[in-house]
Scaffold this active site. Structure first.
Site, PDB file in Angstrom:
ATOM      1  N   ASP A 178       0.849  -1.197   0.000  1.00 55.12           N
ATOM      2  CA  ASP A 178       0.000   0.000   0.000  1.00 55.12           C
ATOM      3  C   ASP A 178       0.886   1.249   0.000  1.00 55.12           C
ATOM      4  O   ASP A 178       2.071   1.184   0.344  1.00 55.12           O
ATOM      5  CB  ASP A 178      -0.890  -0.035   1.248  1.00 55.12           C
ATOM      6  CG  ASP A 178      -1.743   1.204   1.392  1.00 55.12           C
ATOM      7  OD1 ASP A 178      -2.540   1.478   0.477  1.00 55.12           O
ATOM      8  OD2 ASP A 178      -1.611   1.902   2.418  1.00 55.12           O
TER       9      ASP A 178
ATOM     10  N   ASP B 122      -1.480  -0.246   6.057  1.00 50.49           N
ATOM     11  CA  ASP B 122      -1.683   0.388   7.368  1.00 50.49           C
ATOM     12  C   ASP B 122      -3.128   0.331   7.830  1.00 50.49           C
ATOM     13  O   ASP B 122      -3.436   0.807   8.920  1.00 50.49           O
ATOM     14  CB  ASP B 122      -1.248   1.857   7.307  1.00 50.49           C
ATOM     15  CG  ASP B 122      -2.183   2.674   6.410  1.00 50.49           C
ATOM     16  OD1 ASP B 122      -2.264   2.373   5.205  1.00 50.49           O
ATOM     17  OD2 ASP B 122      -2.842   3.614   6.918  1.00 50.49           O
TER      18      ASP B 122
ATOM     19  N   ASP C  81      -0.449   5.214   0.655  1.00 52.05           N
ATOM     20  CA  ASP C  81      -0.829   6.228   1.647  1.00 52.05           C
ATOM     21  C   ASP C  81      -0.824   5.623   3.045  1.00 52.05           C
ATOM     22  O   ASP C  81      -1.560   4.681   3.326  1.00 52.05           O
ATOM     23  CB  ASP C  81      -2.220   6.783   1.329  1.00 52.05           C
ATOM     24  CG  ASP C  81      -2.234   7.623   0.069  1.00 52.05           C
ATOM     25  OD1 ASP C  81      -1.648   8.707   0.082  1.00 52.05           O
ATOM     26  OD2 ASP C  81      -2.837   7.174  -0.925  1.00 52.05           O
TER      27      ASP C  81
END
Length: 341
Positions: free
Chosen positions: A10, A208, A12
């Site tokens: 991922d 995250d 961001d």
């Protein structure tokens, strides 16, 4: 890491926050690449073209090509292309990068309902406003196809959490009383596209967010690594539902150097007893004296998660520290306390 042939990472909140790299992320990913792992960057953010994303990552110091970036805009376009005829018009709520992906699969992007679109595709854009949503609402009133590139309610930035595409999707969901097809994480299409592109058989999904990255890994039956550099918190991890529980848990991407140490498992430094929904945490003789040590705190969190997830109990777990060291760890991690209300 020998168990995995590709990293699906991922962006961001995992690699960067806003324009800047998260400390240690570039070094960890470059080291993994040099050890022979395929690294793909898989983002739910549909606002930028893959080339723009790859240029950003290259400026941060990562070695990659445009083909190493897979976006939810690409996945959304692919989902639509399987359902409508070539040359059909599609109303785009999002950036020109999303419109370009629609063109790339042989469809015609438009911006108003008067152009007779047969579908709506919706991706993040900081410029989306009421008029854009109104045009989409008119199309959805005709029972047209609706594809959301992702439904993340928030977007991590260097300033904090901002409204994500999911918040805009929620407005249309409320107005139209309809549910979109979802292309991005946690739905499988985006991650499957990334897996197929690199020919991976045992990928590791990294991110995250429990509700997108980790749930997405479960959707494609892949192992997952959650890093605590973005949205999800230690308390979120402990209380996670079954299909959002990560295989590995770490502070950041430096865990790639020794992935086994980040596996959610018991730990010799900590003892956990489960009594209903109360987790009794106490330090063993092997626990470090310094409870401010981040690795020690995460070892305790993994032990708590392992103990709770191994039970069939239902409800929200709370933690009761049994000594000063455990007390300091529970405080540092901001975990829900037994008896705290």
């Amino acid at each position: 890491m020998t168990r995995h042939d590709a990293l699906l990472v991922d962006l961001d909140g995992t690699v960067y926050a806003g324009p800047d790299a998260i400390p240690g992320a570039v070094e960890a990913l470059e080291a993994a690449r040099k050890r022979g792992l395929t690294v793909s960057y898989v983002t739910n953010n549909a606002s930028r073209a893959p080339g723009e994303v790859s240029e950003h990552l290259a400026r941060l110091g990562l070695t990659l090509t445009e083909q190493d970036v897979v976006t939810s805009a690409q996945a959304g376009a692919a989902v639509l292309a399987r359902q409508v005829e070539s040359g059909a018009t599609v109303l785009v709520v999002g950036t020109e990068a999303l419109a370009d992906e629609i063109r790339g699969v042989g469809l015609v992007p438009v911006r108003t309902a008067d152009q007779d679109p047969v579908a709506v595709v919706q991706g993040h854009s900081p410029d989306t406003g009421w008029r854009d949503l109104a045009e989409a609402g008119l199309v959805l009133g005709r029972e047209s196809i609706w594809v959301a590139c992702n439904v993340d309610p928030t977007l991590p930035s260097d300033r904090g959490l901002l409204p994500g595409n999911g918040s805009m999707v929620a407005a249309l969901r409320s107005a139209s009383r309809r549910e979109p097809q979802v292309a991005g994480k946690p739905a499988a299409p985006l991650l499957r596209q990334a897996v197929e592109r690199v020919g991976a058989t045992t990928p590791l999904v990294i991110g995250d967010r429990l509700d997108t990255d980790i749930a997405g890994g479960h959707a494609i039956e892949a192992e997952t690594l959650l890093v605590l550099t973005g949205v999800s918190t230690p308390a979120d991890v402990l209380t996670a539902i079954a299909d959002q529980r990560p295989t590995y848990l770490a502070a950041d991407l430096a865990a790639l150097e020794n992935l086994d140490a980040a596996r959610v498992d018991g730990d010799q430094s900590w003892h956990v007893d489960v009594d209903g929904t109360t987790l009794h945490l106490s330090a063993t003789d092997n626990a470090p004296d310094d409870a401010t040590d981040r690795p020690a705190q995460l070892a305790a969190l993994r032990a708590l998660c392992h103990a709770w997830w191994s039970t069939a109990a239902t409800g929200d777990p709370t933690v009761r520290p049994g000594d000063r060291t455990a007390e300091a760890v529970v405080t540092a991690l901001a975990l829900p306390r037994a008896g705290s209300g």
